[in-house]
Every structure is written in C-alpha cells, then in structure tokens.
Motif scaffolding. Structure first.
Motif, mmCIF file in Angstrom:
data_model
loop_
_atom_site.group_PDB
_atom_site.id
_atom_site.type_symbol
_atom_site.label_atom_id
_atom_site.label_comp_id
_atom_site.label_asym_id
_atom_site.label_seq_id
_atom_site.Cartn_x
_atom_site.Cartn_y
_atom_site.Cartn_z
ATOM 1 N N MET A 173 0.842 -1.189 0.000
ATOM 2 C CA MET A 173 0.000 0.000 0.000
ATOM 3 C C MET A 173 0.880 1.243 0.000
ATOM 4 N N VAL A 174 0.520 2.213 -0.798
ATOM 5 C CA VAL A 174 1.246 3.480 -0.859
ATOM 6 C C VAL A 174 0.429 4.536 -0.115
ATOM 7 N N TYR A 175 1.084 5.213 0.810
ATOM 8 C CA TYR A 175 0.422 6.250 1.594
ATOM 9 C C TYR A 175 0.955 7.613 1.176
ATOM 10 N N SER A 176 0.093 8.612 1.230
ATOM 11 C CA SER A 176 0.507 9.983 0.901
ATOM 12 C C SER A 176 1.347 10.551 2.045
ATOM 13 N N LYS A 177 2.029 11.658 1.755
ATOM 14 C CA LYS A 177 2.797 12.324 2.815
ATOM 15 C C LYS A 177 1.871 12.777 3.934
ATOM 16 N N SER A 178 0.696 13.218 3.564
ATOM 17 C CA SER A 178 -0.276 13.658 4.562
ATOM 18 C C SER A 178 -0.666 12.504 5.488
ATOM 19 N N ASP A 179 -0.905 11.323 4.906
ATOM 20 C CA ASP A 179 -1.220 10.151 5.731
ATOM 21 C C ASP A 179 -0.070 9.836 6.674
ATOM 22 N N LYS A 180 1.152 9.923 6.151
ATOM 23 C CA LYS A 180 2.329 9.615 6.971
ATOM 24 C C LYS A 180 2.481 10.605 8.117
ATOM 25 N N VAL A 181 2.123 11.861 7.878
ATOM 26 C CA VAL A 181 2.183 12.865 8.948
ATOM 27 C C VAL A 181 1.219 12.478 10.066
ATOM 28 N N TYR A 182 -0.008 12.115 9.695
ATOM 29 C CA TYR A 182 -0.979 11.689 10.714
ATOM 30 C C TYR A 182 -0.481 10.459 11.462
ATOM 31 N N MET A 183 0.136 9.530 10.723
ATOM 32 C CA MET A 183 0.666 8.329 11.370
ATOM 33 C C MET A 183 1.741 8.685 12.390
ATOM 34 N N LEU A 184 2.635 9.586 12.008
ATOM 35 C CA LEU A 184 3.706 9.985 12.929
ATOM 36 C C LEU A 184 3.170 10.721 14.146
ATOM 37 N N MET A 185 2.152 11.542 13.928
ATOM 38 C CA MET A 185 1.555 12.257 15.063
ATOM 39 C C MET A 185 0.937 11.269 16.048
ATOM 40 N N ILE A 186 0.222 10.305 15.519
ATOM 41 C CA ILE A 186 -0.397 9.302 16.379
ATOM 42 C C ILE A 186 0.670 8.435 17.038
ATOM 43 N N TYR A 187 1.694 8.084 16.291
ATOM 44 C CA TYR A 187 2.799 7.285 16.830
ATOM 45 C C TYR A 187 3.456 8.011 18.008
ATOM 46 N N GLY A 188 3.660 9.308 17.863
ATOM 47 C CA GLY A 188 4.208 10.114 18.961
ATOM 48 C C GLY A 188 3.251 10.204 20.133
ATOM 49 N N GLU A 189 1.981 10.380 19.816
ATOM 50 C CA GLU A 189 0.965 10.451 20.867
ATOM 51 C C GLU A 189 0.929 9.151 21.677
ATOM 52 N N CYS A 190 1.203 8.051 21.012
ATOM 53 C CA CYS A 190 1.207 6.738 21.670
ATOM 54 C C CYS A 190 2.581 6.401 22.239
ATOM 55 N N ARG A 191 3.421 7.414 22.354
ATOM 56 C CA ARG A 191 4.768 7.264 22.918
ATOM 57 C C ARG A 191 5.573 6.166 22.218
ATOM 58 N N ARG A 192 5.486 6.200 20.882
ATOM 59 C CA ARG A 192 6.229 5.292 20.008
ATOM 60 C C ARG A 192 5.883 3.819 20.233
ATOM 61 N N ASN A 193 4.673 3.573 20.677
ATOM 62 C CA ASN A 193 4.175 2.207 20.809
ATOM 63 C C ASN A 193 3.431 1.902 19.505
ATOM 64 N N SER A 194 4.040 1.067 18.657
ATOM 65 C CA SER A 194 3.492 0.845 17.318
ATOM 66 C C SER A 194 2.143 0.106 17.344
ATOM 67 N N ARG A 195 1.946 -0.779 18.278
ATOM 68 C CA ARG A 195 0.649 -1.481 18.365
ATOM 69 C C ARG A 195 -0.462 -0.509 18.744
ATOM 70 N N ALA A 196 -0.187 0.310 19.735
ATOM 71 C CA ALA A 196 -1.185 1.298 20.156
ATOM 72 C C ALA A 196 -1.446 2.302 19.034
ATOM 73 N N ALA A 197 -0.395 2.679 18.310
ATOM 74 C CA ALA A 197 -0.542 3.622 17.201
ATOM 75 C C ALA A 197 -1.399 3.023 16.092
ATOM 76 N N ARG A 198 -1.150 1.764 15.778
ATOM 77 C CA ARG A 198 -1.955 1.070 14.753
ATOM 78 C C ARG A 198 -3.434 1.077 15.144
#
Length: 103
Positions: free
Chosen positions: A1-26
């Motif tokens: 799957m190809v994600y846009s830069k905008s999608d990746k920004v949201y992913m990183l924001m959520i990843y940070g919000e979840c304190r870099r816990n990838s399962r919680a971020a997912r």
C-alpha cells in the motif's frame, strides 16, 4: 500500500501520541480513521526511520566542502574584522554556514 505524505504525517503524530508504541498507534489510527487503509504496526516504525534518513540526507546535501582557499579567505575576514558574523562571511564568500573542511 502506498500512503501519501499527509497520511504519513498523521501516522507519525499518532505514533508520537502513543509514545512510540506501534501497536497502540496502529489501533488508534484505525479508530480515528476508520475509512482509510490501516497500516500494520511495523509501518509506523518504517515511516519514522524513513523520515530520520531523509533528514540526515538533507543535512548532508546542505553541507559544503570547503577547500584551502576558502579557509584562508574566512580566516582573513576574521583577521580584518574580528566581530564579523558567520552569516556575513558566508554571504561574502558565497558559501553556506554548514561547511566542512576538505581533508
């Protein structure tokens, strides 16, 4: 799957919000954006790694290798005017502030 830069920004924001816990971020990404494609937990790690590598590459591209003549001109500028700023010297010699000596 190809994600846009905008999608990746949201992913990183959520990843940070979840304190870099990838399962919680997912899980949080899927909860907040139910109509989007949902990345696996490892994708959050990959996006972070890609961003860090891009940053290192950009910093490397901005680095200008100076030669002996440039070094002498910089030293001469400081000798003539000890209060000269790095920006003034860079502008005068048409070099960037981010330089490395060519060994």
């Amino acid at each position: 799957m190809v994600y846009s830069k905008s999608d990746k920004v949201y992913m990183l924001m959520i990843y940070g919000e979840c304190r870099r816990n990838s399962r919680a971020a997912r899980d949080l990404y899927a909860e907040r954006y139910p109509l989007r494609n949902h990345p696996g937990r490892h994708y959050f790690l990959r996006v972070e790694r890609e961003l860090r590598q891009e940053r290192v590459a950009e910093e490397h591209e901005r680095t200008i290798i100076i030669n002996e003549d440039t070094e002498i001109n910089v030293l001469a500028s400081v000798e003539i005017n000890p209060s000269v700023s790095i920006r003034e010297i860079a502008s005068e010699l048409d070099t960037g502030r981010e330089t490395k000596k060519n060994s």
